[in-house]
Design an enzyme around this catalytic site. Structure first.
Site, PDB file in Angstrom:
ATOM      1  N   SER A  80     -48.621 -11.463  18.695  1.00 57.78           N
ATOM      2  CA  SER A  80     -48.017 -10.227  19.252  1.00 57.78           C
ATOM      3  C   SER A  80     -46.533 -10.409  19.550  1.00 57.78           C
ATOM      4  O   SER A  80     -46.121 -10.460  20.710  1.00 57.78           O
ATOM      5  CB  SER A  80     -48.787  -9.738  20.481  1.00 57.78           C
ATOM      6  OG  SER A  80     -49.085 -10.781  21.381  1.00 57.78           O
ATOM      7  N   GLY A 130     -47.580 -15.874  21.907  1.00 54.60           N
ATOM      8  CA  GLY A 130     -46.761 -17.047  21.593  1.00 54.60           C
ATOM      9  C   GLY A 130     -46.753 -17.274  20.089  1.00 54.60           C
ATOM     10  O   GLY A 130     -47.492 -16.605  19.345  1.00 54.60           O
ATOM     11  N   LEU A 131     -45.946 -18.211  19.657  1.00 53.99           N
ATOM     12  CA  LEU A 131     -45.815 -18.487  18.228  1.00 53.99           C
ATOM     13  C   LEU A 131     -47.125 -18.981  17.636  1.00 53.99           C
ATOM     14  O   LEU A 131     -48.025 -19.416  18.368  1.00 53.99           O
ATOM     15  CB  LEU A 131     -44.739 -19.552  18.009  1.00 53.99           C
ATOM     16  CG  LEU A 131     -43.314 -19.169  18.388  1.00 53.99           C
ATOM     17  CD1 LEU A 131     -42.417 -20.401  18.359  1.00 53.99           C
ATOM     18  CD2 LEU A 131     -42.789 -18.091  17.445  1.00 53.99           C
ATOM     19  N   SER A 132     -47.222 -18.935  16.330  1.00 60.38           N
ATOM     20  CA  SER A 132     -48.375 -19.512  15.657  1.00 60.38           C
ATOM     21  C   SER A 132     -48.382 -21.011  15.951  1.00 60.38           C
ATOM     22  O   SER A 132     -47.337 -21.657  15.901  1.00 60.38           O
ATOM     23  CB  SER A 132     -48.259 -19.273  14.147  1.00 60.38           C
ATOM     24  OG  SER A 132     -49.267 -19.985  13.479  1.00 60.38           O
ATOM     25  N   GLY A 133     -49.526 -21.534  16.302  1.00 61.33           N
ATOM     26  CA  GLY A 133     -49.614 -22.965  16.590  1.00 61.33           C
ATOM     27  C   GLY A 133     -49.234 -23.303  18.018  1.00 61.33           C
ATOM     28  O   GLY A 133     -49.239 -24.472  18.419  1.00 61.33           O
ATOM     29  N   GLY A 137     -50.892 -22.649  20.592  1.00 59.21           N
ATOM     30  CA  GLY A 137     -52.080 -23.109  21.310  1.00 59.21           C
ATOM     31  C   GLY A 137     -52.880 -21.982  21.937  1.00 59.21           C
ATOM     32  O   GLY A 137     -53.757 -22.222  22.769  1.00 59.21           O
ATOM     33  N   LYS A 160       0.819  -1.211   0.000  1.00 61.52           N
ATOM     34  CA  LYS A 160       0.000   0.000   0.000  1.00 61.52           C
ATOM     35  C   LYS A 160       0.855   1.264   0.000  1.00 61.52           C
ATOM     36  O   LYS A 160       0.601   2.188  -0.765  1.00 61.52           O
ATOM     37  CB  LYS A 160      -0.891   0.033   1.257  1.00 61.52           C
ATOM     38  CG  LYS A 160      -2.185  -0.686   1.115  1.00 61.52           C
ATOM     39  CD  LYS A 160      -3.140  -0.300   2.225  1.00 61.52           C
ATOM     40  CE  LYS A 160      -2.515  -0.490   3.594  1.00 61.52           C
ATOM     41  NZ  LYS A 160      -3.423  -0.091   4.679  1.00 61.52           N
ATOM     42  N   SER A 161       1.848   1.291   0.891  1.00 58.25           N
ATOM     43  CA  SER A 161       2.674   2.500   1.012  1.00 58.25           C
ATOM     44  C   SER A 161       3.355   2.823  -0.307  1.00 58.25           C
ATOM     45  O   SER A 161       3.399   3.969  -0.740  1.00 58.25           O
ATOM     46  CB  SER A 161       3.745   2.321   2.073  1.00 58.25           C
ATOM     47  OG  SER A 161       3.146   2.024   3.293  1.00 58.25           O
TER      48      SER A 161
HETATM   49  P1  ADP Z   1     -52.358 -20.419  17.965  1.00 59.63           P
HETATM   50  O1  ADP Z   1     -53.669 -19.823  18.306  1.00 59.63           O
HETATM   51  O2  ADP Z   1     -51.339 -20.225  19.056  1.00 59.63           O
HETATM   52  O3  ADP Z   1     -51.830 -20.094  16.626  1.00 59.63           O
HETATM   53  P2  ADP Z   1     -53.856 -22.842  17.719  1.00 59.63           P
HETATM   54  O4  ADP Z   1     -54.598 -22.883  18.997  1.00 59.63           O
HETATM   55  O5  ADP Z   1     -54.542 -22.332  16.506  1.00 59.63           O
HETATM   56  O6  ADP Z   1     -52.519 -22.009  17.988  1.00 59.63           O
HETATM   57  O7  ADP Z   1     -53.241 -24.235  17.394  1.00 59.63           O
HETATM   58  C1  ADP Z   1     -52.649 -25.049  18.363  1.00 59.63           C
HETATM   59  C2  ADP Z   1     -52.705 -26.502  17.903  1.00 59.63           C
HETATM   60  O8  ADP Z   1     -51.971 -27.295  18.817  1.00 59.63           O
HETATM   61  C3  ADP Z   1     -54.125 -27.040  17.897  1.00 59.63           C
HETATM   62  O9  ADP Z   1     -54.254 -27.876  16.768  1.00 59.63           O
HETATM   63  C4  ADP Z   1     -54.198 -27.830  19.198  1.00 59.63           C
HETATM   64  O10 ADP Z   1     -55.136 -28.858  19.117  1.00 59.63           O
HETATM   65  C5  ADP Z   1     -52.785 -28.374  19.325  1.00 59.63           C
HETATM   66  N1  ADP Z   1     -52.342 -28.664  20.692  1.00 59.63           N
HETATM   67  C6  ADP Z   1     -51.769 -29.803  21.096  1.00 59.63           C
HETATM   68  N2  ADP Z   1     -51.508 -29.782  22.429  1.00 59.63           N
HETATM   69  C7  ADP Z   1     -51.896 -28.588  22.869  1.00 59.63           C
HETATM   70  C8  ADP Z   1     -51.885 -27.972  24.144  1.00 59.63           C
HETATM   71  N3  ADP Z   1     -51.409 -28.599  25.227  1.00 59.63           N
HETATM   72  N4  ADP Z   1     -52.362 -26.711  24.241  1.00 59.63           N
HETATM   73  C9  ADP Z   1     -52.846 -26.081  23.166  1.00 59.63           C
HETATM   74  N5  ADP Z   1     -52.896 -26.621  21.945  1.00 59.63           N
HETATM   75  C10 ADP Z   1     -52.434 -27.874  21.766  1.00 59.63           C
END
Ligand code: ADP
Length: 635
Positions: free
Chosen positions: A545, A471-474, A476, A30-31
Site C-alpha cells: 500500500s 512497507g516495502l516488499s520484503g 517483513g 537575436k535582435s
Molecule cells: P513483505 O510481506 O513485507 O513483502 P515478507 O514477510 O514476505 O515481506 O519477507 C520478509 C523477509 O525478511 C522474510 O524472509 C523474513 O524471514 C525476513 N526477515 C528478517 N528479519 C526480519 C524481521 N525482523 N521481521 C520480519 N522479517 C524479517
C-alpha cells in the site's frame, strides 16, 4: 475604409497565426535577426526603415538591424500584457506573432505560468561562441514547456568565414543536446543576420555563394514548415468554473472554455465532486437576447443546468465520458522563480486555472542541471532551478497531465502573495483516483441488523479492528502478520490475515499493477477489512500500500479501530533479503513499476506504530505488537 481594403482585412484575419518564441544567449544576435526578419519579409510598417536610418545618420551612428527591433519592441511594450495575437511578421503562407522577443525579461515567467504559450521556437546560437550554457538552458526550458517544434539558427556565419566545418560541429553538438531533452530540431540553419544570409534570402545561388554548401531551408522557410497546432476546440471539453451567479431562480455557471466544445443538451460533469447534469441553456452575457446553442474553446460563457447540483469555483466541467484526472497528489516539473527556495514541508498555494488548493511539497525528487542534464538530490529548489517534485494537496482536485491538455495540465505555485514558480503536471507512478471515489449505483439503502458491534465485542472480549501493515516488499509485513496472528489466536483473539498475494488470487484477480489497479486493490481490501472489523475480528492486513491517499481511504472506511503499522525496513535491507527474488527482477527491468525501485513508496506521515525490523528479530517485533494489541483492543 475602402471596400477592397475591408475585404483584405477580413481575409487577413482568417489567415493562420502561429505563436513563436525566439530565444538565445544575450549576445548571439537575436535582435539583429528579428530586425532582419521584419525587413526581409516585408513586414515593416511604411517609413520605419527610413526613420531608423535617418535617426542613425543624425546621431552619427552606423545603422544596426537591432535598432529596428528595439523601436518595434518599445511600441509594443507599452501594453501592459503581452498581446499574443499581434502580428509581428508575415510570410506568404501565414502570420507570426513573437511571444518573446529580445528584451522581454519576463520571458521565463510567462512561459512557466502559461501567460504565453508558444507553438514553435527558433533558438539562436553564435557561430563563433558555439553552444553555451544558456543555449542548453533555453533548449531545456522549451522542452519543459512542451514546445516541440524547434528550429535553430547558427548566426554570425560571416564571422567564421561561412565555414561549413564550424557549422557542422555546432549542429552536431546542439542536436545531440536537444535530442537528449526530447526536442527534435526540424532544421538547423546557418545564417548571418547582419548580412541577411539565409534569413529570407537564399545566398547560395549568388556570386558570393557564401554558403553554397548549405542545401536546407532559410529561416523563413523553416518557420513556414512548422505545423499549426490542433485547434483547442477539437480536444476534450474543459471549462474551469469561474463563478456561480444567482439570477432570480436561475443559477448561472460562468467560465472560459479552455478546450473542446459544448452544446445545449450535453451531459456534463463537474470534477472533483463528479456530479453531472445536462446543459439547459447557454446564456449570453450580461443580457440574453438570443441564446446560442453551442460554444467552443476560447469563449467565455454562462450556462444553466437542468438539475440543481452543487457547483463552485475551481471545479472543472467536462463531458462525462472524458473527464480530467482526480487526485490529491501529483508529480511536477517546476521552474522556480521565488526569492526563498521552494522547500519540502512548507505550505504553498497552487493554482490550476480557477482552482486554488493548499498544498505541500512532499518531496524534491531531483534537481535537473540544465547544462549537462545531470540529476542531483536536494531538499529544496533554488531560484532559477528546475526541479522534479511531488506535490500533495490538502484535498482532492481535478487536473490533467500536461501531455493530455496543456491548459489544465499546468499550474503555478504561490508563496505568500507572489507567483513564485510554475510547472507542468505528470501522473507518472500515481493513480487517477476518480473511480475510487465515485459511487456508481443509485437507489441503495443501508440495512441495520439486530446484532450490533458492541454485542460482538462483548462475546469476543475484545474490540474488532485492523492492523494495517504497510512497507516495502520484503520489509517483513507478511512474516510478522502471520507470526502475530498465531500468537493472538493462541491467546483467544478472533483474527484474520488479509495478504496481498492471497486476495489477488480471488477477490482482486482482475487487477494488475498499474497505479489505478493498485489503488483499486487497496480500496477493496480496505472495504473487506472494514467488514471483518465490523464483525468483531482483528484483521491483520499485509499490503505494500504505497500511496498515502489509499491508506487514508482505508482508514476512513474502517473508522475507529484502524491502526497503521509501518514496517520501516530500509530499502537496502529489503533488497538484501529479497525473499521472492523480486528486487533482482525489478533491477533488471523484468518487473516494471516496482515499489521502491521504479515506483514510489510514500512513507506514513504519522503511523500508529513503527517496527524497525532491521534492528529487531521477528519474535521481538511480535512481542512489541502483542503489548500494543492488548492495550488497544482488550475490553
Ligand atoms: P513483505 O510481506 O513485507 O513483502 P515478507 O514477510 O514476505 O515481506 O519477507 C520478509 C523477509 O525478511 C522474510 O524472509 C523474513 O524471514 C525476513 N526477515 C528478517 N528479519 C526480519 C524481521 N525482523 N521481521 C520480519 N522479517 C524479517
Amino acid at each position: 475604409m475602402p471596400k477592397d481594403a475591408k475585404i483584405q482585412a477580413e481575409a487577413d484575419r482568417n489567415r493562420e497565426l502561429l505563436r513563436t518564441v525566439i530565444v538565445g544567449h544575450v549576445d548571439h544576435g537575436k535582435s539583429t535577426l528579428v530586425g532582419r526578419l521584419f525587413h526581409d519579409t516585408g513586414s515593416l510598417p511604411d517609413g520605419k526603415m527610413e526613420a531608423i536610418t535617418e535617426m542613425c545618420r543624425k546621431r552619427g551612428m552606423p545603422f544596426e538591424w537591432a535598432f529596428l527591433m528595439d523601436a518595434m519592441q518599445a511600441e509594443r511594450d507599452q501594453g501592459i500584457t503581452i498581446d499574443t495575437s499581434q502580428i509581428w511578421f508575415h510570410t506568404e503562407k501565414r502570420d507570426y506573432t513573437i511571444i518573446d522577443a529580445p528584451g522581454h525579461t519576463e520571458f521565463l515567467k510567462n512561459m512557466v505560468t502559461g501567460a504565453a504559450q508558444a507553438d514553435a521556437a527558433l533558438l539562436v546560437i553564435d557561430a563563433g561562441e558555439g553552444v553555451q550554457e544558456q543555449s542548453r538552458r533555453h533548449g531545456y526550458l522549451l522542452s519543459l514547456m512542451g514546445v516541440r517544434q524547434v528550429a535553430v539558427a547558427v548566426n554570425k556565419m560571416d564571422r567564421v568565414d561561412y565555414s561549413q566545418a564550424r557549422f557542422d560541429e555546432i549542429e552536431a553538438e546542439y542536436r545531440q543536446y536537444l535530442n537528449s531533452v526530447g526536442v527534435d530540431a526540424t532544421f538547423v540553419v546557418p545564417v548571418s543576420a547582419r548580412e541577411g544570409d539565409m534569413i529570407a534570402m537564399r545566398t547560395d545561388g549568388d556570386e558570393k555563394a557564401n554558403m553554397g554548401w548549405y542545401k536546407g531551408p532559410t529561416v523563413v522557410e523553416a518557420f513556414d514548415s512548422f505545423k499549426m497546432p490542433e485547434p483547442l476546440s477539437h480536444q476534450a471539453l474543459r471549462m474551469p468554473v469561474q463563478d456561480v451567479y444567482k439570477f432570480d431562480d436561475r443559477r448561472i455557471i460562468a467560465g472560459r472554455i479552455e478546450s473542446g466544445k459544448l452544446r445545449v443538451g450535453d451531459r456534463v460533469m463537474f470534477s472533483p465532486l463528479n456530479k453531472s447534469s445536462r446543459i439547459k441553456s447557454i446564456e449570453t452575457w450580461p443580457d440574453s437576447r438570443e441564446n446560442p446553442t453551442a460554444a467552443s474553446a476560447g469563449e467565455s460563457v454562462g450556462i444553466t443546468l437542468e438539475e440543481q447540483i452543487f457547483v463552485e469555483r475551481g471545479q472543472i466541467m467536462s463531458q462525462v465520458d472524458n473527464p480530467p484526472v482526480e487526485t490529491d497528489v501529483f508529480r511536477a516539473r517546476i521552474f522556480w522563480l521565488g526569492r526563498e527556495p521552494l522547500s519540502v514541508k512548507k505550505a504553498y498555494k497552487i493554482k490550476i486555472g480557477t482552482l486554488q488548493a493548499n498544498a505541500k511539497i512532499e518531496s524534491v525528487e531531483r534537481i535537473v542541471d540544465t547544462g549537462d542534464l545531470s540529476n542531483r538530490e536536494a531538499e529544496q529548489v533554488e531560484r532559477n532551478q528546475v526541479g522534479e517534485v511531488i506535490i500533495r494537496c490538502k484535498r482532492m482536485i481535478a487536473l490533467d497531465e500536461f501531455t493530455e491538455n496543456p491548459n489544465t495540465g499546468r499550474f503555478v505555485i504561490v508563496d505568500g502573495y507572489d507567483i513564485a514558480g510554475g510547472g507542468i503536471i505528470s501522473m507518472e507512478g500515481y493513480p487517477d483516483q476518480r473511480s475510487l471515489s465515485t459511487v456508481k449505483s443509485t437507489n441503495i439503502y443501508k440495512v441495520t441488523t439486530n446484532v450490533d458491534r458492541a454485542a460482538r465485542e462483548r462475546r469476543n472480549h475484545h474490540k474488532g479492528g485492523v492492523l494495517w501493515f504497510t512497507g516495502l516488499s520484503g520489509a517483513g509485513k507478511s512474516t510478522i502478520a502471520v507470526a502475530l496472528e498465531k500468537a493472538l489466536f493462541e491467546r483467544g483473539y478472533s483474527t484474520y490475515v488479509l495478504d496481498g498475494d492471497n486476495v489477488r488470487y480471488g477477490l482482486n484477480a482482475n487487477l494488475g499493477f498499474s497505479p489505478e489497479d493498485r489503488a483499486e486493490n487497496i480500496r477493496r481490501v480496505g472495504e473487506v477489512a472494514s467488514l471483518f472489523s465490523d464483525a468483531g475480528v482483528i484483521v491483520l492486513s499485509s499490503f505494500i500500500s504505497p500511496y498515502r491517499s489509499d491508506r487514508q481511504r482505508a482508514r476512513d472506511s474502517v473508522g475507529e479501530g484502524f491502526h497503521e503499522i509501518y514496517v520501516a525496513t530500509p530499502l537496502e535491507v529489503c533488497e538484501e533479503r529479497d525473499p521472492k527474488g523480486l528486487y533482482k527482477k525489478a533491477r533488471s527491468g523484468e518487473i516494471k513499476d516496482f515499489t521502491g525501485v521504479s515506483a514510489p513508496y510514500e512513507e506514513p506521515a504519522e503511523a500508529d506504530f513503527t517496527l524497525r525490523t532491521a534492528e529487531r528479530s521477528v519474535e521481538e517485533c511480535v512481542e512489541e505488537l502483542l503489548g500494543y494489541v492488548g492495550h488497544k483492543f482488550d475490553l
